[in-house]
Design a protein around this motif. Structure first.
Motif, PDB file in Angstrom:
ATOM      1  N   UNK A  98       0.760  -1.269   0.035  1.00  0.00           N
ATOM      2  CA  UNK A  98      -0.054  -0.094   0.021  1.00  0.00           C
ATOM      3  C   UNK A  98       0.818   1.256  -0.062  1.00  0.00           C
ATOM      4  N   UNK A  99       1.886   1.222   0.681  1.00  0.00           N
ATOM      5  CA  UNK A  99       2.942   2.314   0.803  1.00  0.00           C
ATOM      6  C   UNK A  99       3.623   2.471  -0.276  1.00  0.00           C
ATOM      7  N   UNK A 100       3.946   1.466  -1.276  1.00  0.00           N
ATOM      8  CA  UNK A 100       4.562   1.680  -2.613  1.00  0.00           C
ATOM      9  C   UNK A 100       3.511   2.308  -3.351  1.00  0.00           C
ATOM     10  N   UNK A 101       2.388   1.620  -3.460  1.00  0.00           N
ATOM     11  CA  UNK A 101       1.312   2.105  -4.361  1.00  0.00           C
ATOM     12  C   UNK A 101       0.952   3.842  -4.334  1.00  0.00           C
ATOM     13  N   UNK A 102       0.912   4.148  -2.842  1.00  0.00           N
ATOM     14  CA  UNK A 102       0.869   5.657  -2.710  1.00  0.00           C
ATOM     15  C   UNK A 102       1.973   6.467  -3.129  1.00  0.00           C
ATOM     16  N   UNK A 103       3.362   5.866  -3.110  1.00  0.00           N
ATOM     17  CA  UNK A 103       4.351   6.761  -3.724  1.00  0.00           C
ATOM     18  C   UNK A 103       4.210   6.698  -5.286  1.00  0.00           C
ATOM     19  N   UNK A 104       3.683   5.511  -6.045  1.00  0.00           N
ATOM     20  CA  UNK A 104       3.496   5.610  -7.418  1.00  0.00           C
ATOM     21  C   UNK A 104       2.547   6.521  -7.816  1.00  0.00           C
ATOM     22  N   UNK A 105       1.178   6.336  -7.067  1.00  0.00           N
ATOM     23  CA  UNK A 105       0.244   7.294  -7.305  1.00  0.00           C
ATOM     24  C   UNK A 105       0.671   9.043  -7.351  1.00  0.00           C
ATOM     25  N   UNK A 106       1.242   9.092  -6.203  1.00  0.00           N
ATOM     26  CA  UNK A 106       1.759  10.608  -5.997  1.00  0.00           C
ATOM     27  C   UNK A 106       2.742  11.036  -7.044  1.00  0.00           C
ATOM     28  N   UNK A 107       3.594  10.153  -7.674  1.00  0.00           N
ATOM     29  CA  UNK A 107       4.257  10.562  -8.921  1.00  0.00           C
ATOM     30  C   UNK A 107       3.362  10.812 -10.025  1.00  0.00           C
ATOM     31  N   UNK A 108       2.465   9.903 -10.117  1.00  0.00           N
ATOM     32  CA  UNK A 108       1.488  10.118 -11.303  1.00  0.00           C
ATOM     33  C   UNK A 108       0.369  11.169 -11.319  1.00  0.00           C
ATOM     34  N   UNK A 109      -0.224  11.509  -9.952  1.00  0.00           N
ATOM     35  CA  UNK A 109      -1.163  12.416  -9.879  1.00  0.00           C
ATOM     36  C   UNK A 109      -1.012  13.627  -8.771  1.00  0.00           C
ATOM     37  N   UNK A 110       0.234  13.484  -8.312  1.00  0.00           N
ATOM     38  CA  UNK A 110       0.581  14.487  -7.389  1.00  0.00           C
ATOM     39  C   UNK A 110       0.209  14.048  -5.976  1.00  0.00           C
ATOM     40  N   UNK A 111       0.318  15.409  -5.128  1.00  0.00           N
ATOM     41  CA  UNK A 111      -0.216  14.844  -3.751  1.00  0.00           C
ATOM     42  C   UNK A 111      -1.512  14.262  -3.210  1.00  0.00           C
ATOM     43  N   UNK A 112      -1.538  13.189  -2.777  1.00  0.00           N
ATOM     44  CA  UNK A 112      -2.758  12.514  -2.447  1.00  0.00           C
ATOM     45  C   UNK A 112      -3.793  13.041  -1.482  1.00  0.00           C
ATOM     46  N   UNK A 113      -5.031  13.225  -1.904  1.00  0.00           N
ATOM     47  CA  UNK A 113      -6.019  13.686  -0.912  1.00  0.00           C
ATOM     48  C   UNK A 113      -6.075  12.538   0.153  1.00  0.00           C
ATOM     49  N   UNK A 114      -6.624  13.123   1.295  1.00  0.00           N
ATOM     50  CA  UNK A 114      -6.668  12.145   2.143  1.00  0.00           C
ATOM     51  C   UNK A 114      -7.733  10.785   2.222  1.00  0.00           C
ATOM     52  N   UNK A 115      -8.636  11.158   1.396  1.00  0.00           N
ATOM     53  CA  UNK A 115      -9.788   9.841   1.085  1.00  0.00           C
ATOM     54  C   UNK A 115      -8.951   9.093   0.154  1.00  0.00           C
ATOM     55  N   UNK A 116      -8.086   9.549  -0.770  1.00  0.00           N
ATOM     56  CA  UNK A 116      -7.316   8.442  -1.558  1.00  0.00           C
ATOM     57  C   UNK A 116      -6.259   7.452  -0.733  1.00  0.00           C
ATOM     58  N   UNK A 117      -5.490   8.238   0.114  1.00  0.00           N
ATOM     59  CA  UNK A 117      -4.609   7.621   1.333  1.00  0.00           C
ATOM     60  C   UNK A 117      -5.412   6.619   2.086  1.00  0.00           C
ATOM     61  N   UNK A 118      -6.596   6.891   2.547  1.00  0.00           N
ATOM     62  CA  UNK A 118      -7.285   5.964   3.298  1.00  0.00           C
ATOM     63  C   UNK A 118      -7.764   4.884   2.436  1.00  0.00           C
ATOM     64  N   UNK A 119      -8.130   4.923   1.258  1.00  0.00           N
ATOM     65  CA  UNK A 119      -9.055   4.009   0.404  1.00  0.00           C
ATOM     66  C   UNK A 119      -7.676   3.098   0.246  1.00  0.00           C
ATOM     67  N   UNK A 120      -6.262   3.498  -0.103  1.00  0.00           N
ATOM     68  CA  UNK A 120      -5.318   2.473  -0.464  1.00  0.00           C
ATOM     69  C   UNK A 120      -5.090   1.719   0.776  1.00  0.00           C
ATOM     70  N   UNK A 121      -4.698   2.463   1.939  1.00  0.00           N
ATOM     71  CA  UNK A 121      -4.648   1.908   3.268  1.00  0.00           C
ATOM     72  C   UNK A 121      -5.540   0.875   3.627  1.00  0.00           C
ATOM     73  N   UNK A 122      -6.801   0.661   3.172  1.00  0.00           N
ATOM     74  CA  UNK A 122      -7.837  -0.096   3.656  1.00  0.00           C
ATOM     75  C   UNK A 122      -8.004  -1.071   2.662  1.00  0.00           C
ATOM     76  N   UNK A 123      -7.511  -1.246   1.138  1.00  0.00           N
ATOM     77  CA  UNK A 123      -7.641  -1.931   0.248  1.00  0.00           C
ATOM     78  C   UNK A 123      -6.860  -3.430   0.599  1.00  0.00           C
ATOM     79  N   UNK A 124      -7.524  -4.423   0.059  1.00  0.00           N
ATOM     80  CA  UNK A 124      -7.039  -5.754   0.012  1.00  0.00           C
ATOM     81  C   UNK A 124      -5.526  -5.854  -0.764  1.00  0.00           C
TER      82      UNK A 124
END
Length: 323
Positions: free
Chosen positions: A271-297
């Protein structure tokens, strides 16, 4: 949401020895060396606002700082499944209610001011607490001229899982021992720590403390060994004997639990790795996106990673129910 075993922690931290070791071992600030630990007093933790909305689940201790003045420790014992981004706002409200009661009761410093308070959050959730402990970080920046009117507030966070065993082992500190007990992966490891406690707590006046620790450990074992029945035990020696007798019975269950924790750690790393990749792709992640990734399977995280360059936007990529 508080966990069902919160009451066990509140039982432990109703002992002044635990509060003393919490401050001495995990609050690295100079003023701690100036307090009189013999003056520790636990206060009633029920504070009521003007609209009669009260709080009664937190713990407040006070102890003398220097010769005459008191310092108050507002200890928030909430063991949540997820960190709380707005914890600073909650604590500001709680401490405000507490100060309000002190003012009404005349419990002020010698110069008629409100006494200092340490707001402290003790957290033992599996997920790292990544949120800021500063209120200003969850408030939109105020324009020039308005900034001076915004409240400033910080709290002290103690995230138990951020302390490795190498840092806790060998410390004759009750809170460090509590963390080690929670991190123990086998009945054998738990028994070693219980035997260390037996060697520390030998005095007659430590009987209530030993009894409370024993109750907490039994509750911990019941949660770990869900397929085993445990009779009420009265002291640490009985706990050690019971652990020795049931090691083989519980070993498989504890190993499975350890594997589950390992899988959860792996999922969090992905989940942490995906957040870094998403940050590079879309910029700073909003809180809802961080929560969704952290809670995902694990499967959902992998699907999002594969589709990261196909999604037109972050909203589209992470839309609920979509891969």
């Amino acid at each position: 949401m508080a966990q069902p075993y919160d009451a066990g922690y509140k039982l432990l931290f109703s002992n002044p020895e635990f509060v003393r070791d919490l401050l001495l071992g995990f609050v690295p600030q100079a003023w701690v060396g100036q307090v009189d630990f013999d003056s520790l007093q636990m206060l009633n933790g029920h504070y009521v606002s003007e609209d009669m909305q009260g709080r009664c689940e937190d713990m407040v201790w006070r102890l003398r700082l220097g010769k005459d003045d008191w310092v108050y420790l507002y200890l928030l014992l909430e063991f949540q499944s997820t960190p709380d981004r707005f914890m600073a706002l909650r604590l500001l409200t709680y401490v405000g209610l507490f100060w309000q009661q002190l003012e009404k009761q005349g419990q002020l410093t010698r110069d008629g001011r409100l006494p200092p308070v340490l707001p402290l959050v003790l957290y033992n959730g599996l997920r790292p607490w990544r949120h800021s402990t500063r209120l200003s970080d969850v408030c939109h920046p105020a324009p020039p001229g308005l900034q001076v009117f915004q409240p400033g507030f910080d709290y002290l966070l103690i995230d138990e899982n951020q302390y490795p065993d190498s840092e806790l082992n060998g410390r004759q500190n009750l809170v460090a021992m509590l963390m080690r007990l929670e991190q123990a992966q086998t009945p054998q490891a738990l028994r070693v720590i219980v035997d260390e406690l037996r060697g520390w707590l030998t005095l007659d006046d430590q009987t209530p403390l030993r009894r409370n620790i024993t109750r907490w450990i039994i509750d911990l074992i019941r949660r770990r060994a869900s397929n085993g029945r445990i009779s009420p035990l009265s002291d640490l020696t009985e706990v050690s004997t019971m652990l020795a007798e049931r090691t083989e019975t519980w070993a498989e269950h504890w190993v499975q639990e350890g594997m589950a924790k390992g899988l959860e750690q792996g999922r969090k790393s992905q989940a942490a790795l995906l957040q870094r990749l998403l940050g590079k792709r879309f910029g700073t992640l909003p809180d809802w996106a961080v929560q969704r990734v952290e809670e995902a399977s694990v499967e959902q995280i992998a699907a999002w990673a594969e589709a990261i360059f196909e999604g037109a936007s972050l909203d589209v990529l992470l839309e609920p129910g979509e891969a």
